[in-house]
Design a protein around this motif. Structure first.
Motif, PDB file in Angstrom:
ATOM      1  N   GLU A 120       0.808  -1.216   0.000  1.00  0.00           N
ATOM      2  CA  GLU A 120       0.000   0.000   0.000  1.00  0.00           C
ATOM      3  C   GLU A 120       0.843   1.269   0.000  1.00  0.00           C
ATOM      4  OE1 GLU A 120      -2.499  -0.611   3.395  1.00  0.00           O
ATOM      5  OE2 GLU A 120      -4.146  -1.419   2.181  1.00  0.00           O
ATOM      6  N   ARG A 121       2.104   1.167   0.388  1.00  0.00           N
ATOM      7  CA  ARG A 121       2.988   2.332   0.432  1.00  0.00           C
ATOM      8  C   ARG A 121       3.836   2.453  -0.828  1.00  0.00           C
ATOM      9  NH1 ARG A 121       0.714   5.541   3.098  1.00  0.00           N
ATOM     10  NH2 ARG A 121       2.637   6.760   3.342  1.00  0.00           N
ATOM     11  N   ALA A 122       3.635   1.565  -1.797  1.00  0.00           N
ATOM     12  CA  ALA A 122       4.492   1.518  -2.989  1.00  0.00           C
ATOM     13  C   ALA A 122       3.798   2.104  -4.206  1.00  0.00           C
ATOM     14  CB  ALA A 122       4.906   0.083  -3.267  1.00  0.00           C
ATOM     15  N   ARG A 123       4.592   2.800  -4.991  1.00  0.00           N
ATOM     16  CA  ARG A 123       4.076   3.323  -6.259  1.00  0.00           C
ATOM     17  C   ARG A 123       3.907   2.199  -7.275  1.00  0.00           C
ATOM     18  NH1 ARG A 123       7.896   7.290  -7.569  1.00  0.00           N
ATOM     19  NH2 ARG A 123       6.775   8.616  -6.098  1.00  0.00           N
ATOM     20  N   ARG A 124       4.809   1.219  -7.239  1.00  0.00           N
ATOM     21  CA  ARG A 124       4.727   0.076  -8.153  1.00  0.00           C
ATOM     22  C   ARG A 124       4.975  -1.201  -7.362  1.00  0.00           C
ATOM     23  NH1 ARG A 124       4.580  -1.168 -13.423  1.00  0.00           N
ATOM     24  NH2 ARG A 124       5.687  -3.000 -14.203  1.00  0.00           N
ATOM     25  N   VAL A 125       4.188  -2.242  -7.653  1.00  0.00           N
ATOM     26  CA  VAL A 125       4.266  -3.513  -6.936  1.00  0.00           C
ATOM     27  C   VAL A 125       4.629  -4.620  -7.919  1.00  0.00           C
ATOM     28  CG1 VAL A 125       3.002  -5.235  -5.595  1.00  0.00           C
ATOM     29  CG2 VAL A 125       2.573  -2.785  -5.230  1.00  0.00           C
ATOM     30  N   VAL A 126       5.686  -5.356  -7.597  1.00  0.00           N
ATOM     31  CA  VAL A 126       6.146  -6.464  -8.437  1.00  0.00           C
ATOM     32  C   VAL A 126       6.156  -7.730  -7.581  1.00  0.00           C
ATOM     33  CG1 VAL A 126       7.983  -7.379  -9.904  1.00  0.00           C
ATOM     34  CG2 VAL A 126       7.574  -4.903  -9.804  1.00  0.00           C
TER      35      VAL A 126
END
Length: 271
Positions: A211-217
């Protein structure tokens, strides 16, 4: 009259993962070791032992010498689970592909615990412009000795047999940071169920990072695609990209792509 005993059976060779851990432990204690001594100890050929040392050197866990190996400073700070994870070609391929996804220049990278993220941590350890946010003690220990990296470790509590910090303290720490790219090792990934995990505590902490990330991989070995576990981490739409390996089921990959998720198959030729 004494009955002659049967000749002793040949001892089975020690498994590779166990050899890796024992080699690093031996180097941490003595500083160096010889190929012939290690081969005899593990009941394998010297050729097999040299391949082991080559793999560990590739991971920058030791330095090979003429006839053996010597310890690197980093060995003393790495838990033995790091050695057990070494040698898996699919995990290393996923990590190499993930490392190429980290943008150039200053960037904040989030890493949950797991084999793939541990490999990724080693792949980006030489960068000088990254801030690493992690809830995995083994990853933090491996990267803290790299003076050019900034490492932030969440609070939290470990669970038996693991290095991941989970719980409210971890979630509270993550609530106060901003992450550019979060890499999460997927326990299970399905186009309908999304990202799921075996532990509800681990799932909540992973969600707090995502939830705190701009992009999730999501780093997902082929065996976990199309599977579902107990605790939901996030819906499929919360994941921007999945990196898997060539063993992934083609239908599971197609379903993820149909759901709008970018899927990279590590080692596969570009279409």
């Amino acid at each position: 009259m004494d009955v002659p005993s049967d000749p002793p059976a040949a001892r089975a060779p020690v498994r590779r993962q166990e050899r890796f851990a024992a080699i690093l432990e031996a180097l941490a204690q003595t500083g160096s070791a010889h190929v012939d001594e290690l081969a005899a100890r593990f009941h394998v050929s010297t050729a097999t032992l040299r391949r082991d040392l080559a793999l560990l050197e590739e991971q920058r866990l030791l330095t090979r010498t003429h006839g053996g190996a010597r310890a690197q400073d980093l060995v003393y700070d790495l838990p033995t689970t790091r050695a057990r994870d070494a040698g898996h070609d699919d995990v290393r391929a996923i990590a190499r592909a993930a490392a190429r996804k980290v943008p150039a220049g200053p960037h904040v990278v989030g890493l949950t615990g797991g084999a793939a993220t541990s490999e990724l941590a080693q792949a980006i350890a030489d960068r000088a412009d990254l801030t690493i946010v992690t809830n995995a003690l083994n990853i933090a220990a491996a990267l803290t000795v790299r003076p050019r990296l900034k490492v932030m470790v969440t609070g939290g509590v470990t669970q038996p047999g693991g290095y991941d910090l989970t719980g409210p303290w971890a979630e509270q720490t993550l609530a106060d940071v901003y992450i550019g790219t979060a890499f999460v090792t997927a326990d299970a990934m399905d186009a309908t169920a999304g990202l799921t995990a075996a532990s509800e505590l681990g799932a909540r902490t992973a969600l707090a990072m995502l939830e705190r990330a701009r992009r999730v991989v999501a780093l997902a070995p082929g065996s976990v695609l199309g599977t579902v576990m107990f605790a939901r981490v996030a819906p499929v739409g919360a994941v921007h990209e999945v990196i898997t390996d060539a063993s992934a089921d083609e239908d599971a990959v197609a379903q993820l792509r149909a759901a709008g998720v970018e899927v990279t198959v590590a080692g596969a030729a570009a279409p």
